[in-house]
Motif scaffolding. Structure first.
Motif, PDB file in Angstrom:
ATOM      1  N   GLY A 138       0.658  -1.239   0.029  1.00 35.53           N
ATOM      2  CA  GLY A 138      -0.051  -0.120  -0.026  1.00 35.53           C
ATOM      3  C   GLY A 138       0.841   1.509   0.020  1.00 35.53           C
ATOM      4  N   ARG A 139       0.254   2.270   0.488  1.00 33.41           N
ATOM      5  CA  ARG A 139       1.150   3.508   0.507  1.00 33.41           C
ATOM      6  C   ARG A 139       0.601   4.541   1.861  1.00 33.41           C
ATOM      7  NH1 ARG A 139       4.582   5.619  -2.574  1.00 33.41           N
ATOM      8  NH2 ARG A 139       4.349   3.888  -4.179  1.00 33.41           N
ATOM      9  N   TYR A 153       5.475  13.561   2.530  1.00 32.36           N
ATOM     10  CA  TYR A 153       6.278  12.294   1.986  1.00 32.36           C
ATOM     11  C   TYR A 153       5.411  11.289   1.760  1.00 32.36           C
ATOM     12  CZ  TYR A 153       9.246  15.284   4.562  1.00 32.36           C
ATOM     13  OH  TYR A 153      10.324  16.209   4.697  1.00 32.36           O
ATOM     14  N   SER A 154       5.614  10.502   0.743  1.00 32.38           N
ATOM     15  CA  SER A 154       5.012   9.214   0.184  1.00 32.38           C
ATOM     16  C   SER A 154       5.806   7.973   0.687  1.00 32.38           C
ATOM     17  CB  SER A 154       4.678   9.101  -1.180  1.00 32.38           C
ATOM     18  OG  SER A 154       3.909   8.012  -1.730  1.00 32.38           O
ATOM     19  N   ILE A 155       5.262   7.252   1.460  1.00 33.68           N
ATOM     20  CA  ILE A 155       5.844   6.014   2.025  1.00 33.68           C
ATOM     21  C   ILE A 155       5.371   4.933   1.342  1.00 33.68           C
ATOM     22  CG2 ILE A 155       6.688   4.548   3.868  1.00 33.68           C
ATOM     23  CD1 ILE A 155       6.090   7.161   5.728  1.00 33.68           C
ATOM     24  N   GLY A 156       6.135   4.168   0.415  1.00 31.49           N
ATOM     25  CA  GLY A 156       5.259   2.894  -0.427  1.00 31.49           C
ATOM     26  C   GLY A 156       5.847   1.490   0.048  1.00 31.49           C
ATOM     27  N   PRO A 157       5.724   0.436  -0.868  1.00 28.54           N
ATOM     28  CA  PRO A 157       5.932  -0.826  -0.407  1.00 28.54           C
ATOM     29  C   PRO A 157       7.525  -0.782  -0.471  1.00 28.54           C
ATOM     30  CG  PRO A 157       4.408  -0.866  -2.038  1.00 28.54           C
ATOM     31  CD  PRO A 157       4.800   0.638  -1.929  1.00 28.54           C
ATOM     32  N   GLY A 158       8.235  -1.564   0.653  1.00 28.52           N
ATOM     33  CA  GLY A 158       9.471  -1.622   1.068  1.00 28.52           C
ATOM     34  C   GLY A 158      10.275  -0.555   1.411  1.00 28.52           C
ATOM     35  N   ASP A 159       9.464   0.769   1.824  1.00 32.33           N
ATOM     36  CA  ASP A 159      10.030   2.000   2.336  1.00 32.33           C
ATOM     37  C   ASP A 159      10.193   1.871   3.858  1.00 32.33           C
ATOM     38  OD1 ASP A 159      10.399   2.902  -0.159  1.00 32.33           O
ATOM     39  OD2 ASP A 159       8.835   4.241  -0.046  1.00 32.33           O
ATOM     40  N   ILE A 185      -1.834  12.492   8.178  1.00 36.79           N
ATOM     41  CA  ILE A 185      -1.733  10.808   7.785  1.00 36.79           C
ATOM     42  C   ILE A 185      -2.703  10.439   6.973  1.00 36.79           C
ATOM     43  CG2 ILE A 185      -1.035   8.605   8.886  1.00 36.79           C
ATOM     44  CD1 ILE A 185      -0.291  10.234  11.536  1.00 36.79           C
ATOM     45  N   ASP A 186      -2.409   9.896   5.756  1.00 39.52           N
ATOM     46  CA  ASP A 186      -3.597   9.327   5.122  1.00 39.52           C
ATOM     47  C   ASP A 186      -2.879   7.932   4.702  1.00 39.52           C
ATOM     48  OD1 ASP A 186      -5.538   8.613   3.359  1.00 39.52           O
ATOM     49  OD2 ASP A 186      -4.768   9.728   1.593  1.00 39.52           O
ATOM     50  N   ILE A 187      -3.649   6.971   4.951  1.00 42.10           N
ATOM     51  CA  ILE A 187      -3.080   5.471   4.809  1.00 42.10           C
ATOM     52  C   ILE A 187      -3.939   4.760   3.975  1.00 42.10           C
ATOM     53  CG2 ILE A 187      -2.397   3.195   6.049  1.00 42.10           C
ATOM     54  CD1 ILE A 187      -1.917   4.652   8.761  1.00 42.10           C
ATOM     55  N   ALA A 188      -3.507   4.181   2.729  1.00 42.44           N
ATOM     56  CA  ALA A 188      -4.487   3.608   1.891  1.00 42.44           C
ATOM     57  C   ALA A 188      -4.959   2.336   2.579  1.00 42.44           C
ATOM     58  CB  ALA A 188      -3.534   3.193   0.873  1.00 42.44           C
ATOM     59  N   PRO A 189      -6.294   2.065   2.156  1.00 47.36           N
ATOM     60  CA  PRO A 189      -7.028   0.897   2.984  1.00 47.36           C
ATOM     61  C   PRO A 189      -6.257  -0.289   2.855  1.00 47.36           C
ATOM     62  CG  PRO A 189      -8.374   2.273   1.731  1.00 47.36           C
ATOM     63  CD  PRO A 189      -7.221   2.865   1.221  1.00 47.36           C
ATOM     64  N   ASP A 190      -5.225  -0.668   1.516  1.00 50.41           N
ATOM     65  CA  ASP A 190      -4.690  -2.027   1.542  1.00 50.41           C
ATOM     66  C   ASP A 190      -3.471  -2.170   2.082  1.00 50.41           C
ATOM     67  OD1 ASP A 190      -3.600  -0.127  -0.403  1.00 50.41           O
ATOM     68  OD2 ASP A 190      -3.456  -1.809  -2.036  1.00 50.41           O
ATOM     69  N   SER A 191      -3.041  -1.073   2.786  1.00 51.01           N
ATOM     70  CA  SER A 191      -1.744  -0.619   3.340  1.00 51.01           C
ATOM     71  C   SER A 191      -1.535  -1.905   4.713  1.00 51.01           C
ATOM     72  CB  SER A 191      -1.485   0.403   4.127  1.00 51.01           C
ATOM     73  OG  SER A 191      -1.664   1.541   2.977  1.00 51.01           O
TER      74      SER A 191
END
Length: 306
Positions: free
Chosen positions: A69-70, A80-86, A99-105
């Motif tokens: 997710g993100r 800042y955008s924190i993505g997979p593996g970050d 703070i905004d967390i994608a539902p699939d995170s």
């Protein structure tokens, strides 16, 4: 405590939101994850209320590890955008704005309030020392290390939940192993990136020094001339260099810091408008009101109501 946010309400561990996916070690460490369950099952009303209370200042180190997710984070006037593996490291003194967390995170979060668990020597130099108020440290973990790091984290969480004989030394050993994974990944990340991108830090000494000076002096000095003179540059050249790197003029940064600090104080509910005006050293409350409204579009009183 840095003068930048000396008057902003800090969020101690006892005010952290609760979730069944959290575990803690006294008042020194809190861990959270949703590795095996959907985010919707761990994103409790307490967490939503906490996020809704932003902007607020943290007085501890936060490490975020995104597996899927993100996560979009607004802090210290930047996004800042924190993505997979970050992995992202946020230092004490950071003001979280959104703070905004994608539902699939899927994510792991470690909050450390005590230096007992912060690595020293070369590990600290390579990891923690690169995170600062100007820009939190963000990098991508080596793919082959993701699963071993997750397993080590799960061992730590299991110990926190089930081992009543845990000691500082044992918890520190778990944190040390996790830090080794992160440090090796950071070294490889830096070596594979151009110098400008390494460590996610802008390659501009003037900008970095300005942000550091601003954090320490903006309450006393709200004019560009002070920071230009401190850099040994003319106002015009100084402003041009800051704009080239950040896309903002120095005065925009100064005003934004003042208003962010004011917003956090007003949002905390512990300060009156007059107290905020005094803490930020405005000559009068009407002057503060005009300054605040010019930047936000609403008055301090309207902001408090909202």
């Amino acid at each position: 405590m840095s003068p930048l946010h000396a008057n902003v309400k800090e969020i101690p561990f006892e005010m952290m939101p609760d979730s069944r996916s959290m575990a803690s070690f006294g008042d020194k460490l809190i861990v959270y994850d949703n590795i095996s369950v959907p985010l919707s099952e761990t994103y409790t009303d307490e967490i939503k209320s906490f996020v809704g209370g932003l902007p607020l200042k943290i007085d501890f180190t936060v490490v975020v590890f995104c597996l899927e997710g993100r996560i979009n984070v607004g802090c210290n006037l930047q996004h800042y955008s924190i993505g997979p593996g970050d992995i992202a490291v946020f230092v004490p003194g950071t003001i979280g704005e959104s703070i905004d967390i994608a539902p699939d995170s899927k994510l792991i979060v470690l909050s450390l309030s005590d230096d007992t668990f912060r690595p020293t020597g070369s590990l600290k130099k390579n990891l923690y020392a690169q995170a600062n108020f100007v820009r939190p440290l963000k990098f991508n973990i080596v793919p082959d290390m993701i699963w071993p790091a997750v397993q080590e984290y799960q061992h730590l969480k299991h110990a926190l939940l089930h081992n009543e004989f845990l000691t500082d030394e044992l918890v520190a050993s778990y944190i040390g192993v996790l830090t080794c994974f992160a440090t090796i990944s950071l070294d490889r990340w830096n070596s594979s990136k151009p110098e400008k991108e390494a460590g996610n830090v802008p390659n501009n000494k003037i900008y970095n020094e300005f942000m550091d000076l601003l954090g320490k002096n903006f309450i006393e000095h709200k004019d560009v001339a002070f920071y230009a003179e401190a850099s040994g540059l003319s106002d015009k050249y100084f402003s041009r260099q800051i704009y080239k790197v950040s896309g903002k003029h120095p005065l925009e940064w100064i005003k934004a810091h003042v208003v962010l600090n004011a917003e956090a104080m007003l949002r905390s509910g512990e300060y009156t408008i007059a107290q905020v005006c005094e803490a930020l050293k405005f000559t009068s409350q009407p002057a503060f009101n005009r300054y605040f409204k010019a930047e936000t579009g609403i008055s301090p009183k309207e902001y408090m109501k909202g």
